[in-house]
Scaffold this motif. Sequence first.
Motif, PDB file in Angstrom:
ATOM      1  N   ARG A 353     -63.568  44.528 -22.189  1.00  0.00           N
ATOM      2  CA  ARG A 353     -64.067  43.483 -21.292  1.00  0.00           C
ATOM      3  C   ARG A 353     -64.717  42.348 -22.080  1.00  0.00           C
ATOM      4  N   ILE A 395     -57.284  49.786 -17.758  1.00  0.00           N
ATOM      5  CA  ILE A 395     -57.076  49.411 -16.347  1.00  0.00           C
ATOM      6  C   ILE A 395     -58.296  48.670 -15.798  1.00  0.00           C
ATOM      7  N   LYS A 396     -59.487  49.229 -16.054  1.00  0.00           N
ATOM      8  CA  LYS A 396     -60.716  48.620 -15.527  1.00  0.00           C
ATOM      9  C   LYS A 396     -61.009  47.267 -16.170  1.00  0.00           C
ATOM     10  N   LYS A 398     -58.669  45.265 -17.022  1.00  0.00           N
ATOM     11  CA  LYS A 398     -57.518  44.431 -16.654  1.00  0.00           C
ATOM     12  C   LYS A 398     -56.691  44.003 -17.874  1.00  0.00           C
ATOM     13  N   ASP A 400     -53.332  43.723 -19.916  1.00  0.00           N
ATOM     14  CA  ASP A 400     -51.955  43.517 -19.444  1.00  0.00           C
ATOM     15  C   ASP A 400     -51.009  44.627 -19.895  1.00  0.00           C
ATOM     16  N   GLN A 435     -50.982  52.854 -10.462  1.00  0.00           N
ATOM     17  CA  GLN A 435     -51.598  51.531 -10.396  1.00  0.00           C
ATOM     18  C   GLN A 435     -50.622  50.474 -10.912  1.00  0.00           C
ATOM     19  N   THR A 437     -52.050  47.409 -12.402  1.00  0.00           N
ATOM     20  CA  THR A 437     -52.858  46.439 -13.158  1.00  0.00           C
ATOM     21  C   THR A 437     -52.365  46.323 -14.593  1.00  0.00           C
ATOM     22  N   THR A 438     -52.138  47.473 -15.229  1.00  0.00           N
ATOM     23  CA  THR A 438     -51.754  47.521 -16.647  1.00  0.00           C
ATOM     24  C   THR A 438     -50.357  48.118 -16.783  1.00  0.00           C
TER      25      THR A 438
END
Length: 658
Positions: A353, A395-396, A398, A400, A435, A437-438
């Motif tokens: 992050r 994933i958390k 974000k 790619d 999921q 997201t990734t």
Amino acid sequence: MLAWLLALPRSVKRLISVCVDLVFLIGALISAYFLTQNGDVASVADIAISFAVALPVTLVIFIKLGLYRAVIRYIGQHALGAVLTGIVSSAFVLALAFAVLGVHDKGNLIFVYAILALISSGGVRLLARMFLVQRNNNHKTRVLIYGAGSSGRQLAHALLNGEQYHPVMFIDDDTTLQRSTILGIPVGSPSQITALIKSKNISRVLLALPSASRARRREVLDALDELPIPVQSIPGMSDLVDGTMRIDELQDVKIEDLLGRDSVAPKSKLMNADIKEKVVMVTGAGGSIGSELCRQIIRYEPTMLVLFELSEFALYNIEQELTALIKRDELEVELVPVMGTVQRQNRLETVMRTFSVNTVYHAAAYKHVPLVEYNVVEGVRNNVFGTWYTAEAAIKAKVDTFVLISTDKAVRPTNVMGASKRLAELVLQALAEHQNTTRFCMVRFGNVLGSSGSVVPLFREQIRKGGPLTVTHKDIIRYFMTIPEAAQLVIQAGAMGKGGDVFVLDMGEPVKIADLARRMIHLMGLEVKDEIHPNGDIEIQYSGLRPGEKLYEELLIGENVRQTDHSRIMAADEVFLSWPEMVHLLARLDQACEEFAVEKIIELIRTAPTEFNYSCATSDLVVRAACDVANASQIAAVALDNLATANKASRLVRKQIA
């Protein structure tokens, strides 16, 4: 006498050279006089006066042009040019002096003087150089250079001026060069090598084929395999061009040359897709694969490269190396060295992050098969849960793209390391479905040459120590690939992933480890010691398969494989668990790890679609030690019971006697 002369100070040697030139120049004039003047003594005084003027001029020119600074052993064109310039100047001054003094018809005297002076002053230096070089060559190792092209000529020139090797012959496949002479060295054909080794007392063969394809080098090495002398090579063309190595820095033949497979040039579109102008993170950045991924990544100009590594020493090394590469190539890449373990999800998520990571290459793993066998719980913790935590963090945060570096040992595994990597694949496959997201993908390949777990550096070290070479089994076979090629293919495969993909790299033909050991011994000029050659140099010993080790490795679990846009990358469609099933398995596996229940861990891995074929649960060192302690306690308890019974019986006997 010669040794005494060579040991004199440089100033004394220069003085001797001046005196010798004086003698030669005077001798040349006297000889020219008697050869051209037919005993005419009328002009002797004028000739002597003219020469007295010309002689100092000649010596001054010799000095100014550096003739007396030249080392005879390395004398070259510059020194001979100085001699020629000095002699011509001397002849010109002599002619000018004759004109001033009114001495006529002395052109033949001047010409003959110049010729004799040139022959004596220049020729004696060449003769001295030849003598000293020959004397020096007698103490040098006699070598044969395979390749009479530009690189071979540069190598020969460097060796002629060096102190270690004396090139006595070129070998080249080009028939137009054969039977010719280059730098005074004859050129022969490959068919003559064996005879030349004996007749010219050659001690080693030097390969000067830096730009040849790997397939061509393998052909040459196959032909040289049985020679009774070591084979070495000059650095590759890339090392010579970027200046990291000199042409005379000889090295052992690279094992990738024995494999004979040329790597395919990477596709820039695929290499750039997940890297260029992005923030990239590599876990296990200090390892064999991780560090090479980092080297490849910085060439494609990410804005930032996050180096995530548990080992402080490994992190320091790769950070220093990459900093030097960035500075040398003037790259605009920011390096962020971060220490941490993949078993701490909050640390991973915070890092991703904070630096807004776009792409993660997950190379962190315990990969040594025997060590993971001896440490089952930690192997599963790091390889399975470490991958899960890193993926959840991605994933958390974000991220790619997430690329897992897997292994061929994950296919129908017979050891915990391979099974743990297969479980890691299953985790990512389940997450990819759970999921969006990734984008997750996995790249599976075999052994890489020169990695920390490769047999190649081990064999080299064992050969240097005189053997024996230890091979686990005479029939064991492995796939091999160079680390740079593997890293490039990993990056390209990651760019092609759509989610949950398992990519398999084309590893070429498998290599029999026993044959690899024999070839390495032969190429170092040694002979295998066996029943046929009891007086050989190096013995090959078969130690038996290690816990969990297979004879043959595979790359595919099933037959569902499809070609991709890259000729060396295939995609496999394989069975996997749903995310709820995977979470349930991970929870039970986590509990088993907490309880240190190794046999339960093995059984849980078997329940997953891993095709785990395992028969050595007692390999874990702690479990074995605990069993030994338990057995020892049980034996001690029995012994105490026996002792108590004996004491009781003894008391009864004493009581009865009393």
